[in-house]
Design a protein around this motif. Structure first.
Motif, mmCIF file in Angstrom:
data_model
loop_
_atom_site.group_PDB
_atom_site.id
_atom_site.type_symbol
_atom_site.label_atom_id
_atom_site.label_comp_id
_atom_site.label_asym_id
_atom_site.label_seq_id
_atom_site.Cartn_x
_atom_site.Cartn_y
_atom_site.Cartn_z
ATOM 1 N N GLN A 124 6.820 76.660 -54.355
ATOM 2 C CA GLN A 124 7.917 77.073 -55.229
ATOM 3 C C GLN A 124 9.095 77.668 -54.471
ATOM 4 O O GLN A 124 10.254 77.293 -54.714
ATOM 5 C CB GLN A 124 7.403 78.058 -56.282
ATOM 6 N N PRO A 125 8.872 78.566 -53.493
ATOM 7 C CA PRO A 125 10.027 79.095 -52.743
ATOM 8 C C PRO A 125 10.750 78.030 -51.929
ATOM 9 O O PRO A 125 11.951 78.169 -51.672
ATOM 10 C CB PRO A 125 9.388 80.150 -51.822
ATOM 11 N N ALA A 169 10.907 74.799 -52.892
ATOM 12 C CA ALA A 169 11.451 73.796 -53.805
ATOM 13 C C ALA A 169 12.844 74.170 -54.304
ATOM 14 O O ALA A 169 13.696 73.296 -54.514
ATOM 15 C CB ALA A 169 10.508 73.594 -54.988
ATOM 16 N N GLN A 170 13.093 75.446 -54.502
ATOM 17 C CA GLN A 170 14.377 75.848 -55.076
ATOM 18 C C GLN A 170 15.569 75.452 -54.210
ATOM 19 O O GLN A 170 16.549 74.895 -54.718
ATOM 20 C CB GLN A 170 14.364 77.361 -55.341
ATOM 21 N N PRO A 171 15.541 75.717 -52.891
ATOM 22 C CA PRO A 171 16.675 75.249 -52.069
ATOM 23 C C PRO A 171 16.811 73.731 -52.054
ATOM 24 O O PRO A 171 17.929 73.207 -51.960
ATOM 25 C CB PRO A 171 16.345 75.791 -50.675
ATOM 26 N N LEU A 194 16.106 71.696 -54.538
ATOM 27 C CA LEU A 194 16.761 71.341 -55.800
ATOM 28 C C LEU A 194 18.255 71.627 -55.723
ATOM 29 O O LEU A 194 19.083 70.825 -56.166
ATOM 30 C CB LEU A 194 16.134 72.119 -56.952
ATOM 31 N N GLN A 195 18.598 72.777 -55.151
ATOM 32 C CA GLN A 195 20.000 73.163 -55.040
ATOM 33 C C GLN A 195 20.774 72.206 -54.154
ATOM 34 O O GLN A 195 21.954 71.916 -54.405
ATOM 35 C CB GLN A 195 20.088 74.592 -54.479
ATOM 36 N N SER A 248 21.687 69.241 -56.396
ATOM 37 C CA SER A 248 22.598 69.597 -57.488
ATOM 38 C C SER A 248 23.986 69.965 -56.978
ATOM 39 O O SER A 248 24.992 69.729 -57.645
ATOM 40 C CB SER A 248 22.023 70.758 -58.304
ATOM 41 N N ASN A 289 13.986 65.875 -59.238
ATOM 42 C CA ASN A 289 14.076 67.209 -59.836
ATOM 43 C C ASN A 289 12.824 67.555 -60.633
ATOM 44 O O ASN A 289 12.312 68.674 -60.546
ATOM 45 C CB ASN A 289 15.303 67.305 -60.744
ATOM 46 N N GLU A 326 10.507 70.723 -59.830
ATOM 47 C CA GLU A 326 10.459 71.785 -60.844
ATOM 48 C C GLU A 326 9.038 72.083 -61.292
ATOM 49 O O GLU A 326 8.750 73.189 -61.759
ATOM 50 C CB GLU A 326 11.317 71.390 -62.051
ATOM 51 N N MET A 347 12.643 70.024 -47.988
ATOM 52 C CA MET A 347 12.194 71.412 -48.062
ATOM 53 C C MET A 347 11.986 72.016 -46.673
ATOM 54 O O MET A 347 12.458 73.127 -46.384
ATOM 55 C CB MET A 347 10.905 71.493 -48.882
#
Length: 804
Positions: A460-461, A463-465, A467-468, A471, A487, A491, A612
């Motif tokens: 999870q930590p 995955a966020q960058p 995704l960003q 986007s 995505n 997510e 990632m």
């Protein structure tokens, strides 16, 4: 035809040019600039190109520069003009006898490719007017053999690479192979079995040596086969995921992630391959629809004549049940919630629970819950605090928790348990049913969900960058419809099980700390609660002594890392990371890479993980564009498989039709993300196209072979870039040059938006429809007529078209 060289037919055109063109537009363009893609200009080369001409085996070119390599101000290009006098030695003047009727693929492709590679034409040049272009080849397995997926990615990546060279960009296409932990270990184990040996008998160190010996003997096959596809990658930089430097990168990444709390050890449900005796990733499990049965039986309510009718596809797992679940709104069974059932042939009682997960319409509406052997049941078990009872050994036999079925194979237990239940009047019926069976992608065996202690990455930590990055536009996915898929996966990502119970691979740099030798010897697994993480044993010992005293004994973790862990570092580990040497190091010069081209089927396996890990380890996205191609299927649209007998071997296609025909068919037969149905008729058409190129080149050469030095200079110096120069040409020449200009512009635009199919079709339509079928015939009258000026203009235009 120069644009054609970057796109397809590197062998046809280059051999027809007597290897002149490969110095400019194909592989040799790594060293030779070109005119602006949207300009129609005379033949322009740097003076350094002359060495390529002299190397041509068929012709010897005497080249001299015009002036002092001055910039060509007429076209506002930073180019040096080379007047190619093209003096042919008397013994090497081409005649109709020296050029065969049809393009000889077998006698030409390998010869040209060897010359390109040996001449260093695939290596990035030191300077260039454009921004560096870099791309990492998806590393095929070291055990691999060429298939159509390889042919597709080599074709598209080679087009991108050649086009970048033509745009005067320092270009690096970096190849390599993956150690393929499971696949390679299986191959060597099978080899040992044929010798009457096993890896357990010879031990880990000797087995690892056997694998390295196998790799040295057979591991280069796939690289040689990729060469047969014309891959113009820099083989001098070829990498292997177990190279010492790449292994250092793996250690660096593991230690850093662990120090940040992103790697941990835990017991969770994993996919277990009993024959391989290792965990496999969710992404490495393939589900197949197979004929099976749905077994209906009675779960007897304790102290009552009532029973719950239950259906299952895996009756052997009944022995590990810890509950029976019904839907809370199911009136049929609501009164039984909280009651106890007796597990067949055991002395265990389990509860009837209510959970909304249960589908009232499936089977009987009552669901047996086996948390230790089903991922959905595992989640239900966590919600209700159920016991987790493992009934299976690592090899697929049942353990003592299975009672009378202990030590029996799982498949044998299924039939035996059902027969015993029939004898005890516990069964209701058995129906034919299509079962979705999980199989290991590598071994093909049925995978069992088992609780095992493994090493995991917290995703999870990370995955966020990632995704960003998409986007925000830092990364563009082509085609963009895959952004939603990307995505959605990130997510809903789960932690990644990265440990594998293998001997071949990167051994996990975890060292278990025992207080003394006796304690270490007493541990059956070689593990304990205390451990340190370090890049090597010496560093681990220093850490362990500082934390636990000087008498400690270390045992390194037996497991190796998932192959995809090292592959996730590929774009930067291959360029020198974690070393941060100043420019002109490869890492400083070529990272981040320009583009990642691969199949859409490994978007999760590899691509997302590279994003990632790239962001986490380097602070930068590993590439700015992700181009996803489709799968190559048979003519009926079926996935190629040995089972269907429809596998098409690229080497067979190359032998029959030639590499160029295969590449042109693949490149023009699909668009980004779309699957391609491989048509034999299209291959024939593409082969005919290569022959058309060959014959048109022969015709032009034959009409230019008698020119003297002065006439060659006039041809090479002809300039049709201005309106006045075009206006002086006869109508046919003026029209074909203008059409060429338009085609070059459209083709270049298509390349820039990665529409290689459109680029290829533009080239095909212009060359065949306009140039070969129309212009050649229209120009013959002036070429063979009595007007010297008209003949010269026609030759000039043909020279331009031939070298464009």
């Amino acid at each position: 035809m120069r644009r054609m060289n970057a796109f397809i037919a590197p062998s046809v055109v280059h051999d027809c040019h007597n290897l002149l063109r490969c110095a400019t537009a194909g592989t040799g363009s790594a060293r030779v600039p070109k005119p602006c893609a949207r300009s129609v200009v005379p033949l322009v080369y740097p003076s350094s190109a002359s060495r390529y001409f002299r190397r041509a085996p068929s012709l010897r070119w005497a080249c001299r520069t015009a002036g002092a390599d001055s910039s060509d101000k007429r076209h506002d290009h930073s180019l040096r003009v080379l007047t190619c006098s093209a003096t042919l030695t008397e013994s090497a003047v081409p005649t109709r006898k020296t050029l065969p009727k049809n393009f000889d693929t077998a006698g030409t492709e390998q010869r040209l490719y060897d010359w390109w590679e040996q001449s260093g034409m695939f290596q990035p040049k030191e300077t260039g007017s454009g921004k560096p272009f870099s791309m990492a080849m998806p590393p095929p397995n070291v055990t691999g053999r060429l298939h159509m997926g390889h042919a597709m990615f080599v074709t598209l990546q080679d087009i991108m690479t050649r086009f970048a060279r033509m745009c005067d960009r320092p270009t690096l296409w970096l190849p390599g192979t993956d150690h393929a932990g499971i696949a390679t270990q299986m191959v060597v184990e099978k080899m040992l079995e044929g010798q009457g040996r096993s890896r357990q008998e010879i031990g880990r160190e000797a087995f690892t040596q056997e694998v390295w010996q196998w790799k040295e003997q057979y591991g280069g096959f796939i690289s040689q086969q990729l060469r047969s596809l014309g891959a113009s990658c820099d083989w001098s930089r070829e990498r292997f995921t177990l190279d010492s430097h790449l292994s250092d990168a793996v250690l660096e990444a593991f230690v850093c992630l662990h120090d940040k709390g992103l790697i941990y050890r835990g017991s969770y449900l994993v996919n277990w391959a009993p024959k391989l005796q290792t965990a496999v990733s969710d992404l490495e499990v393939e589900y197949s629809e197979e004929a099976g049965h749905l077994y209906f039986f009675k779960y007897q309510i304790v102290g009552s004549q009532e029973y719950l009718p239950v259906a299952t596809t895996r009756p052997e797992t009944i022995l590990g049940d810890t509950a029976v679940a019904v839907h809370p709104e199911d009136d049929r069974y609501r009164h039984l919630v909280g009651k106890q059932c007796m597990v067949p042939f055991t002395d265990r009682q389990i509860s009837v629970i209510a959970d909304e997960y249960v589908d009232m319409e499936f089977g009987t509406g009552a669901l047996k819950i086996t948390p230790a052997h089903d991922p959905n049941d595992y989640e239900i078990g966590k919600r209700h605090g159920l016991d987790v009872i493992n009934i299976m050994n690592n090899d697929g036999t049942l353990n003592a928790n299975a009672g009378p079925y202990c030590d029996m194979d799982r498949s044998d237990v299924r039939s035996q348990l059902w027969a015993d239940m029939e004898a005890a009047d516990m069964v209701l019926r058995k129906e034919d049913y299509t079962v979705r069976v999980p199989r290991s992608q590598r071994g093909g065996e049925i995978v069992e969900p088992l609780i095992r202690e493994q090493w995991f990455v917290r995703m999870q930590p990370l995955a966020q960058p990632a995704l960003q990055a998409v986007s925000s536009g830092d990364i563009t996915i082509v085609p963009d419809r895959f952004e939603k898929i990307y995505n959605r996966w990130l997510e809903n990502i789960k932690d990644w099980c990265i440990s594998r119970q293998l001997w071949w691979g990167h051994r996990i740099p975890v060292y278990y700390v025992f207080p003394n030798q006796e304690a270490a010897d007493a541990s059956e697994t070689g593990r304990c609660d205390e451990y340190v993480v370090a890049k090597n044993r010496d560093n681990a010992l220093v850490k362990a002594k500082s934390q636990h005293g000087n008498d400690v004994v270390l045992r390194q973790e037996q497991d190796v890392l998932d192959t995809w862990f090292s592959s996730g570092l590929w774009p930067f580990s291959t360029l020198g990371w974690p070393q941060t040497d100043p420019p002109p190091s490869d890492l400083a010069r070529f990272y981040p890479t320009t583009i990642l081209e691969t199949g859409h089927d490994i978007l999760f396996f590899w691509v997302a993980r590279m994003v990632m890990l790239g962001i986490e380890c380097t602070g930068q996205v590993p590439f700015s564009t992700i181009y996803l191609h489709g799968l190559v299927k048979d003519e009926q649209g079926r996935k190629m498989s040995k089972t269907l007998g429809n596998v098409v071997d690229p080497l067979d296609i190359i032998h029959k039709y030639g590499t160029d025909a295969l590449r042109f068919t693949l490149a023009t037969g699909t668009t980004a993300g779309q699957d391609l149905n491989l048509s034999m008729d299209r291959l024939v058409s593409s082969r005919n196209f290569t022959n058309k190129l060959w014959n048109a080149g022969k015709f032009i050469l034959f009409n230019l072979e008698q020119l003297n030095d002065r006439e060659w200079q006039e041809l090479a110096g002809a300039d049709f870039s201005s309106p006045d120069a075009l206006a002086d040409l006869p109508l046919a020449e003026r029209w074909v040059v203008s059409t060429l200009h338009q085609m070059v512009d459209k083709s270049t635009t298509a390349h820039e938006r990665h529409d290689f199919g459109d680029a290829g079709r533009l080239l095909y339509d212009f060359f065949w429809g306009e140039f070969a079928d129309w212009y050649i015939e229209a120009a013959k009258a002036r070429l063979y007529g009595q007007d010297p000026q008209a003949a010269l203009q026609t030759r000039q235009v043909r020279h331009l078209l031939y070298t464009s």
